[in-house]
Design a protein around this motif. Structure first.
Motif, PDB file in Angstrom:
ATOM      1  N   MET A   1      40.418 -24.792  13.531  1.00 38.81           N
ATOM      2  CA  MET A   1      39.864 -25.795  14.420  1.00 38.81           C
ATOM      3  C   MET A   1      41.004 -26.639  14.987  1.00 38.81           C
ATOM      4  SD  MET A   1      37.230 -28.739  13.360  1.00 38.81           S
ATOM      5  CE  MET A   1      36.033 -29.249  14.499  1.00 38.81           C
ATOM      6  N   ASN A   2      41.108 -26.713  16.275  1.00 39.00           N
ATOM      7  CA  ASN A   2      42.149 -27.486  16.933  1.00 39.00           C
ATOM      8  C   ASN A   2      41.514 -28.703  17.587  1.00 39.00           C
ATOM      9  OD1 ASN A   2      44.415 -28.395  18.157  1.00 39.00           O
ATOM     10  ND2 ASN A   2      44.645 -26.691  19.570  1.00 39.00           N
ATOM     11  N   VAL A   3      41.844 -29.874  17.069  1.00 36.02           N
ATOM     12  CA  VAL A   3      41.263 -31.108  17.594  1.00 36.02           C
ATOM     13  C   VAL A   3      42.395 -31.979  18.122  1.00 36.02           C
ATOM     14  CG1 VAL A   3      39.948 -33.165  17.034  1.00 36.02           C
ATOM     15  CG2 VAL A   3      39.396 -31.003  15.916  1.00 36.02           C
ATOM     16  N   GLU A   4      42.319 -32.338  19.384  1.00 41.17           N
ATOM     17  CA  GLU A   4      43.323 -33.222  19.970  1.00 41.17           C
ATOM     18  C   GLU A   4      42.803 -34.645  19.942  1.00 41.17           C
ATOM     19  OE1 GLU A   4      45.074 -32.248  23.663  1.00 41.17           O
ATOM     20  OE2 GLU A   4      44.951 -30.090  23.279  1.00 41.17           O
ATOM     21  N   LYS A   5      43.674 -35.558  19.546  1.00 43.24           N
ATOM     22  CA  LYS A   5      43.316 -36.967  19.547  1.00 43.24           C
ATOM     23  C   LYS A   5      43.983 -37.627  20.739  1.00 43.24           C
ATOM     24  CE  LYS A   5      42.642 -37.430  14.624  1.00 43.24           C
ATOM     25  NZ  LYS A   5      42.959 -38.157  13.428  1.00 43.24           N
ATOM     26  N   SER A   6      43.296 -38.558  21.328  1.00 44.92           N
ATOM     27  CA  SER A   6      43.849 -39.282  22.459  1.00 44.92           C
ATOM     28  C   SER A   6      44.816 -40.351  21.956  1.00 44.92           C
ATOM     29  CB  SER A   6      42.715 -39.939  23.241  1.00 44.92           C
ATOM     30  OG  SER A   6      43.235 -40.740  24.260  1.00 44.92           O
ATOM     31  N   VAL A   7      46.052 -40.288  22.440  1.00 50.41           N
ATOM     32  CA  VAL A   7      47.051 -41.290  22.091  1.00 50.41           C
ATOM     33  C   VAL A   7      47.137 -42.262  23.255  1.00 50.41           C
ATOM     34  CG1 VAL A   7      49.480 -41.684  21.548  1.00 50.41           C
ATOM     35  CG2 VAL A   7      48.330 -39.632  20.706  1.00 50.41           C
ATOM     36  N   PRO A   8      46.991 -43.561  22.968  1.00 48.75           N
ATOM     37  CA  PRO A   8      47.028 -44.533  24.055  1.00 48.75           C
ATOM     38  C   PRO A   8      48.391 -44.552  24.744  1.00 48.75           C
ATOM     39  CG  PRO A   8      46.589 -45.595  21.930  1.00 48.75           C
ATOM     40  CD  PRO A   8      46.816 -44.165  21.676  1.00 48.75           C
ATOM     41  N   ASN A   9      48.386 -44.927  26.004  1.00 48.61           N
ATOM     42  CA  ASN A   9      49.615 -45.127  26.748  1.00 48.61           C
ATOM     43  C   ASN A   9      50.345 -46.310  26.115  1.00 48.61           C
ATOM     44  OD1 ASN A   9      51.468 -46.186  28.719  1.00 48.61           O
ATOM     45  ND2 ASN A   9      50.393 -44.993  30.264  1.00 48.61           N
ATOM     46  N   ALA A  10      51.663 -46.198  25.940  1.00 47.38           N
ATOM     47  CA  ALA A  10      52.445 -47.254  25.281  1.00 47.38           C
ATOM     48  C   ALA A  10      52.261 -48.612  25.952  1.00 47.38           C
ATOM     49  CB  ALA A  10      53.913 -46.874  25.245  1.00 47.38           C
ATOM     50  N   SER A  11      52.070 -48.615  27.263  1.00 45.36           N
ATOM     51  CA  SER A  11      51.906 -49.886  27.969  1.00 45.36           C
ATOM     52  C   SER A  11      50.544 -50.528  27.683  1.00 45.36           C
ATOM     53  CB  SER A  11      52.084 -49.691  29.473  1.00 45.36           C
ATOM     54  OG  SER A  11      51.063 -48.852  29.990  1.00 45.36           O
ATOM     55  N   GLY A  26      69.387 -56.771  17.947  1.00 47.59           N
ATOM     56  CA  GLY A  26      69.931 -55.938  16.883  1.00 47.59           C
ATOM     57  C   GLY A  26      69.107 -54.694  16.638  1.00 47.59           C
ATOM     58  N   GLN A  27      69.343 -54.050  15.532  1.00 47.51           N
ATOM     59  CA  GLN A  27      68.612 -52.848  15.136  1.00 47.51           C
ATOM     60  C   GLN A  27      67.190 -53.259  14.761  1.00 47.51           C
ATOM     61  OE1 GLN A  27      70.175 -49.757  14.866  1.00 47.51           O
ATOM     62  NE2 GLN A  27      72.182 -50.509  15.424  1.00 47.51           N
ATOM     63  N   CYS A  28      66.218 -52.874  15.558  1.00 52.40           N
ATOM     64  CA  CYS A  28      64.852 -53.293  15.287  1.00 52.40           C
ATOM     65  C   CYS A  28      63.859 -52.255  15.802  1.00 52.40           C
ATOM     66  CB  CYS A  28      64.586 -54.633  15.966  1.00 52.40           C
ATOM     67  SG  CYS A  28      63.221 -55.520  15.214  1.00 52.40           S
ATOM     68  N   VAL A  29      62.700 -52.265  15.217  1.00 45.44           N
ATOM     69  CA  VAL A  29      61.613 -51.422  15.689  1.00 45.44           C
ATOM     70  C   VAL A  29      60.457 -52.309  16.104  1.00 45.44           C
ATOM     71  CG1 VAL A  29      62.236 -49.433  14.264  1.00 45.44           C
ATOM     72  CG2 VAL A  29      60.628 -51.105  13.380  1.00 45.44           C
ATOM     73  N   GLU A  30      59.586 -51.762  16.934  1.00 45.41           N
ATOM     74  CA  GLU A  30      58.366 -52.438  17.330  1.00 45.41           C
ATOM     75  C   GLU A  30      57.194 -51.614  16.812  1.00 45.41           C
ATOM     76  OE1 GLU A  30      59.471 -54.573  21.515  1.00 45.41           O
ATOM     77  OE2 GLU A  30      59.011 -52.432  21.600  1.00 45.41           O
ATOM     78  N   VAL A  46      62.478 -48.409  24.736  1.00 46.24           N
ATOM     79  CA  VAL A  46      61.024 -48.266  24.682  1.00 46.24           C
ATOM     80  C   VAL A  46      60.515 -47.108  25.532  1.00 46.24           C
ATOM     81  CG1 VAL A  46      60.672 -50.690  24.103  1.00 46.24           C
ATOM     82  CG2 VAL A  46      60.641 -49.973  26.499  1.00 46.24           C
ATOM     83  N   THR A  47      61.424 -46.413  26.224  1.00 44.22           N
ATOM     84  CA  THR A  47      61.008 -45.262  27.023  1.00 44.22           C
ATOM     85  C   THR A  47      60.862 -43.993  26.179  1.00 44.22           C
ATOM     86  OG1 THR A  47      63.269 -44.643  27.612  1.00 44.22           O
ATOM     87  CG2 THR A  47      62.137 -46.200  29.079  1.00 44.22           C
ATOM     88  N   VAL A  48      61.429 -44.005  24.986  1.00 46.77           N
ATOM     89  CA  VAL A  48      61.327 -42.859  24.083  1.00 46.77           C
ATOM     90  C   VAL A  48      59.949 -42.889  23.424  1.00 46.77           C
ATOM     91  CG1 VAL A  48      62.296 -41.790  22.012  1.00 46.77           C
ATOM     92  CG2 VAL A  48      63.806 -42.867  23.672  1.00 46.77           C
ATOM     93  N   SER A  49      59.355 -41.727  23.234  1.00 48.77           N
ATOM     94  CA  SER A  49      58.026 -41.643  22.614  1.00 48.77           C
ATOM     95  C   SER A  49      57.999 -42.316  21.252  1.00 48.77           C
ATOM     96  CB  SER A  49      57.615 -40.185  22.450  1.00 48.77           C
ATOM     97  OG  SER A  49      57.473 -39.573  23.696  1.00 48.77           O
TER      98      SER A  49
END
Length: 71
Positions: A1-11, A26-30, A46-49
């Motif tokens: 079974m192949n189920v795709e989930k919708s991933v929201p647009n980052a914006s 500095g070195q940080c994540v969001e 922030v342009t990277v997935s």
């Protein structure tokens, strides 16, 4: 079974950084919380997935990160 989930647009997500972040570039994540998932991205590019993980896995990670690592 192949189920795709919708991933929201980052914006469309509400991104935030740690309260421990200095805000000086500095070195940080969001992180953004969405229905059933948590998205993590590099605050400097922030342009990277974003990395998307199930909400339960994020809770386990954060719980472990808050310990001394011996659990």
């Amino acid at each position: 079974m192949n189920v795709e989930k919708s991933v929201p647009n980052a914006s469309e997500l509400r991104w935030f950084t740690s309260s421990h972040s200095s805000g000086e570039g500095g070195q940080c994540v969001e992180v953004a919380v969405a229905s059933g998932a948590v998205h993590v991205r590099d605050s400097k590019d922030v342009t990277v997935s974003a990395l998307t993980v199930p909400a339960r896995a994020w809770r386990v990670f954060v719980g472990f990160a808050g310990t001394d690592g011996t659990a």
